[in-house]
Design a protein around this motif. Structure first.
Motif, PDB file in Angstrom:
ATOM      1  N   GLY A  39       0.811  -1.211   0.000  1.00 51.40           N
ATOM      2  CA  GLY A  39       0.000   0.000   0.000  1.00 51.40           C
ATOM      3  C   GLY A  39       0.844   1.260   0.000  1.00 51.40           C
ATOM      4  N   GLY A  40       0.186   2.370   0.293  1.00 51.48           N
ATOM      5  CA  GLY A  40       0.868   3.655   0.338  1.00 51.48           C
ATOM      6  C   GLY A  40       0.097   4.724  -0.414  1.00 51.48           C
ATOM      7  N   PHE A  41       0.713   5.889  -0.524  1.00 49.31           N
ATOM      8  CA  PHE A  41       0.116   7.025  -1.222  1.00 49.31           C
ATOM      9  C   PHE A  41       1.238   7.954  -1.662  1.00 49.31           C
ATOM     10  CE2 PHE A  41       0.439   8.135   3.214  1.00 49.31           C
ATOM     11  CZ  PHE A  41       0.833   9.457   3.223  1.00 49.31           C
ATOM     12  N   ARG A  42       0.877   8.997  -2.394  1.00 52.01           N
ATOM     13  CA  ARG A  42       1.838   9.993  -2.865  1.00 52.01           C
ATOM     14  C   ARG A  42       1.372  11.394  -2.471  1.00 52.01           C
ATOM     15  NH1 ARG A  42       5.477   8.535  -7.189  1.00 52.01           N
ATOM     16  NH2 ARG A  42       5.297   6.312  -7.690  1.00 52.01           N
ATOM     17  N   ILE A  43       2.312  12.331  -2.508  1.00 49.91           N
ATOM     18  CA  ILE A  43       1.994  13.754  -2.409  1.00 49.91           C
ATOM     19  C   ILE A  43       2.707  14.450  -3.561  1.00 49.91           C
ATOM     20  CG2 ILE A  43       2.021  15.826  -0.975  1.00 49.91           C
ATOM     21  CD1 ILE A  43       2.428  14.117   1.465  1.00 49.91           C
ATOM     22  N   ASP A  44       2.049  15.385  -4.196  1.00 48.67           N
ATOM     23  CA  ASP A  44       2.666  16.118  -5.298  1.00 48.67           C
ATOM     24  C   ASP A  44       3.668  17.143  -4.785  1.00 48.67           C
ATOM     25  OD1 ASP A  44       1.250  14.782  -7.236  1.00 48.67           O
ATOM     26  OD2 ASP A  44      -0.259  16.353  -7.507  1.00 48.67           O
ATOM     27  N   ASP A  45       4.779  17.278  -5.488  1.00 49.19           N
ATOM     28  CA  ASP A  45       5.718  18.377  -5.289  1.00 49.19           C
ATOM     29  C   ASP A  45       5.198  19.569  -6.089  1.00 49.19           C
ATOM     30  OD1 ASP A  45       7.845  20.159  -5.203  1.00 49.19           O
ATOM     31  OD2 ASP A  45       9.096  18.990  -6.580  1.00 49.19           O
ATOM     32  N   PRO A  46       4.927  20.707  -5.461  1.00 48.12           N
ATOM     33  CA  PRO A  46       4.401  21.853  -6.211  1.00 48.12           C
ATOM     34  C   PRO A  46       5.307  22.294  -7.352  1.00 48.12           C
ATOM     35  CG  PRO A  46       4.224  22.243  -3.849  1.00 48.12           C
ATOM     36  CD  PRO A  46       5.045  20.998  -4.018  1.00 48.12           C
ATOM     37  N   MET A  55       5.586   4.547   0.787  1.00 49.54           N
ATOM     38  CA  MET A  55       5.380   3.150   0.420  1.00 49.54           C
ATOM     39  C   MET A  55       5.238   2.286   1.661  1.00 49.54           C
ATOM     40  SD  MET A  55       7.683   0.557  -1.931  1.00 49.54           S
ATOM     41  CE  MET A  55       7.100   1.223  -3.489  1.00 49.54           C
ATOM     42  N   VAL A  56       4.321   1.329   1.595  1.00 48.01           N
ATOM     43  CA  VAL A  56       4.158   0.324   2.640  1.00 48.01           C
ATOM     44  C   VAL A  56       4.625  -1.009   2.078  1.00 48.01           C
ATOM     45  CG1 VAL A  56       2.540  -0.838   4.179  1.00 48.01           C
ATOM     46  CG2 VAL A  56       2.213   1.570   3.619  1.00 48.01           C
ATOM     47  N   GLN A 198      -2.017  14.578  12.891  1.00 46.21           N
ATOM     48  CA  GLN A 198      -1.658  13.183  12.650  1.00 46.21           C
ATOM     49  C   GLN A 198      -2.321  12.683  11.383  1.00 46.21           C
ATOM     50  OE1 GLN A 198      -3.341  10.385  15.661  1.00 46.21           O
ATOM     51  NE2 GLN A 198      -4.304  12.209  16.538  1.00 46.21           N
ATOM     52  N   LEU A 199      -1.739  11.629  10.837  1.00 45.42           N
ATOM     53  CA  LEU A 199      -2.201  11.057   9.575  1.00 45.42           C
ATOM     54  C   LEU A 199      -2.410   9.565   9.761  1.00 45.42           C
ATOM     55  CD1 LEU A 199      -0.763  11.788   6.069  1.00 45.42           C
ATOM     56  CD2 LEU A 199      -0.960   9.432   6.827  1.00 45.42           C
ATOM     57  N   LEU A 200      -3.548   9.078   9.306  1.00 47.04           N
ATOM     58  CA  LEU A 200      -3.867   7.655   9.351  1.00 47.04           C
ATOM     59  C   LEU A 200      -4.296   7.198   7.970  1.00 47.04           C
ATOM     60  CD1 LEU A 200      -5.222   9.134  12.097  1.00 47.04           C
ATOM     61  CD2 LEU A 200      -5.636   6.749  12.672  1.00 47.04           C
ATOM     62  N   THR A 201      -4.010   5.947   7.646  1.00 49.44           N
ATOM     63  CA  THR A 201      -4.540   5.361   6.423  1.00 49.44           C
ATOM     64  C   THR A 201      -4.478   3.841   6.533  1.00 49.44           C
ATOM     65  OG1 THR A 201      -4.537   5.482   4.004  1.00 49.44           O
ATOM     66  CG2 THR A 201      -2.391   5.391   5.079  1.00 49.44           C
ATOM     67  N   ARG A 202      -4.813   3.183   5.441  1.00 48.81           N
ATOM     68  CA  ARG A 202      -4.915   1.726   5.434  1.00 48.81           C
ATOM     69  C   ARG A 202      -3.781   1.103   4.634  1.00 48.81           C
ATOM     70  NH1 ARG A 202      -9.781   0.082   7.362  1.00 48.81           N
ATOM     71  NH2 ARG A 202     -11.404   1.688   7.532  1.00 48.81           N
ATOM     72  N   TRP A 203      -3.588  -0.195   4.832  1.00 49.08           N
ATOM     73  CA  TRP A 203      -2.676  -0.985   3.998  1.00 49.08           C
ATOM     74  C   TRP A 203      -3.269  -2.377   3.838  1.00 49.08           C
ATOM     75  CZ3 TRP A 203      -1.713   0.564   8.978  1.00 49.08           C
ATOM     76  CH2 TRP A 203      -1.539  -0.432   9.950  1.00 49.08           C
ATOM     77  N   ARG A 204      -2.687  -3.163   2.960  1.00 49.74           N
ATOM     78  CA  ARG A 204      -3.200  -4.507   2.669  1.00 49.74           C
ATOM     79  C   ARG A 204      -2.333  -5.561   3.347  1.00 49.74           C
ATOM     80  NH1 ARG A 204      -2.789  -1.871  -1.978  1.00 49.74           N
ATOM     81  NH2 ARG A 204      -0.911  -3.042  -2.533  1.00 49.74           N
ATOM     82  N   GLU A 205      -2.985  -6.553   3.936  1.00 46.50           N
ATOM     83  CA  GLU A 205      -2.265  -7.688   4.488  1.00 46.50           C
ATOM     84  C   GLU A 205      -2.422  -8.888   3.573  1.00 46.50           C
ATOM     85  OE1 GLU A 205      -3.499  -8.136   8.596  1.00 46.50           O
ATOM     86  OE2 GLU A 205      -2.012  -6.620   9.191  1.00 46.50           O
ATOM     87  N   ALA A 206      -1.571  -9.903   3.798  1.00 44.74           N
ATOM     88  CA  ALA A 206      -1.540 -11.064   2.901  1.00 44.74           C
ATOM     89  C   ALA A 206      -2.875 -11.800   2.865  1.00 44.74           C
ATOM     90  CB  ALA A 206      -0.427 -12.013   3.331  1.00 44.74           C
ATOM     91  N   ASP A 207      -3.631 -11.745   3.960  1.00 43.92           N
ATOM     92  CA  ASP A 207      -4.916 -12.449   4.009  1.00 43.92           C
ATOM     93  C   ASP A 207      -6.065 -11.631   3.435  1.00 43.92           C
ATOM     94  OD1 ASP A 207      -5.259 -10.518   5.933  1.00 43.92           O
ATOM     95  OD2 ASP A 207      -5.585 -11.903   7.601  1.00 43.92           O
ATOM     96  N   GLY A 208      -5.751 -10.452   2.876  1.00 44.04           N
ATOM     97  CA  GLY A 208      -6.769  -9.615   2.271  1.00 44.04           C
ATOM     98  C   GLY A 208      -7.341  -8.560   3.194  1.00 44.04           C
ATOM     99  N   ALA A 209      -7.018  -8.625   4.475  1.00 43.18           N
ATOM    100  CA  ALA A 209      -7.500  -7.610   5.412  1.00 43.18           C
ATOM    101  C   ALA A 209      -6.866  -6.258   5.102  1.00 43.18           C
ATOM    102  CB  ALA A 209      -7.186  -8.028   6.844  1.00 43.18           C
ATOM    103  N   GLU A 210      -7.559  -5.185   5.453  1.00 43.84           N
ATOM    104  CA  GLU A 210      -7.055  -3.833   5.237  1.00 43.84           C
ATOM    105  C   GLU A 210      -7.118  -3.056   6.551  1.00 43.84           C
ATOM    106  OE1 GLU A 210      -8.880  -1.846   1.969  1.00 43.84           O
ATOM    107  OE2 GLU A 210      -8.037  -3.220   0.486  1.00 43.84           O
ATOM    108  N   PRO A 211      -6.149  -3.281   7.442  1.00 42.20           N
ATOM    109  CA  PRO A 211      -6.145  -2.556   8.707  1.00 42.20           C
ATOM    110  C   PRO A 211      -5.817  -1.085   8.498  1.00 42.20           C
ATOM    111  CG  PRO A 211      -4.128  -3.810   8.475  1.00 42.20           C
ATOM    112  CD  PRO A 211      -5.006  -4.198   7.323  1.00 42.20           C
ATOM    113  N   ARG A 212      -6.134  -0.299   9.508  1.00 38.67           N
ATOM    114  CA  ARG A 212      -5.905   1.144   9.488  1.00 38.67           C
ATOM    115  C   ARG A 212      -5.071   1.505  10.707  1.00 38.67           C
ATOM    116  NH1 ARG A 212      -8.988   4.973  12.193  1.00 38.67           N
ATOM    117  NH2 ARG A 212      -9.114   7.081  11.339  1.00 38.67           N
TER     118      ARG A 212
END
Length: 223
Positions: A39-46, A55-56, A198-212
């Motif tokens: 998982g993960g996300f991006r932020i744009d550089d202005p 990256m997760v 603070q910042l929270l988000t989700r990621w994927r685990e091998a069993d398909g779960a998406e913890p936060r």
């Protein structure tokens, strides 16, 4: 707006991280990580010059999987100020050679993460151009995130995080500490009153779960 290129990198990101991560005090595995993107996300550089990715990755080489956050920047030239954070170099199929840094050492990533925490920019999808990521949640304390805060100052790795010093927004403002969680665990937001943002988000685990869970916390220095 960052453009996501559908191309190759040699060596690839996971290969570079597998060689780099065992040197860090927050890494809990052995000498040969077995990494998968989780998982993960991006932020744009202005300025449009620096790629910024959070990256997760999950390491399955040990007795039980461990999931890590690695914030990274991608640059077209070396950055002397971030030399201590160099992960490695890679040949990008479109952009050529890229210098890849641990983003905790790169002012562009730190400043854009602070902008995200202050509500001045938006998290972007990790794999698509011009697509906000609605799973990224930003929470602010009562006073909000100071608009003029900037970094990085001192960068300190601990057993489960990297703490980045953040300069005060003004002469009457406190210095801040930005904690980037490295070892990700499911759980709620920080509720002890210490968090400026603070910042929270989700990621994927091998069993398909998406913890936060919590990815980053900004506090007053010493809190």
């Amino acid at each position: 707006m960052a453009v996501i290129h559908r191309t190759t990198m040699s060596p690839g990101k996971l290969e570079l991280l597998a060689a780099w991560m065992p040197s860090k005090p927050w890494y809990r595995g052995g000498d040969a990580p077995l990494l998968a993107k989780a998982g993960g996300f991006r932020i744009d550089d202005p300025e449009g010059e620096v790629g910024i990715e959070f990256m997760v990755v999950t390491d399955t080489a040990g007795d039980s999987p461990v999931t890590y956050q690695v914030p990274m920047t991608y640059r077209g030239a070396p950055l002397a100020a971030a030399a201590d954070g160099l992960i490695g170099t890679s040949e990008h199929g479109v952009l050529g050679r890229r210098w890849i840094y641990d983003g905790a050492h790169d002012a562009v990533l730190v400043e854009q993460l602070l902008a995200l925490l202050a509500g001045r920019t938006t998290a972007q999808d990790q794999n698509a151009s011009d697509a906000p990521d609605p799973t990224v949640e930003v929470l602010s304390g009562d006073a909000g995130v100071p608009a003029g805060a900037a970094g990085p100052g001192a960068v300190t790795d601990t057993s489960d995080a990297t703490v980045v010093g953040v300069g005060p927004a003004g002469p009457q403002e406190p210095a801040l500490a930005l904690s980037l969680v490295r070892v990700l665990v499911p759980g709620p937001a920080v509720t002890d009153g210490s968090a400026v943002g603070q910042l929270l988000t989700r990621w994927r685990e091998a069993d398909g779960a998406e913890p936060r869970g919590v990815f980053a916390v900004l506090r007053e220095e010493g809190a």
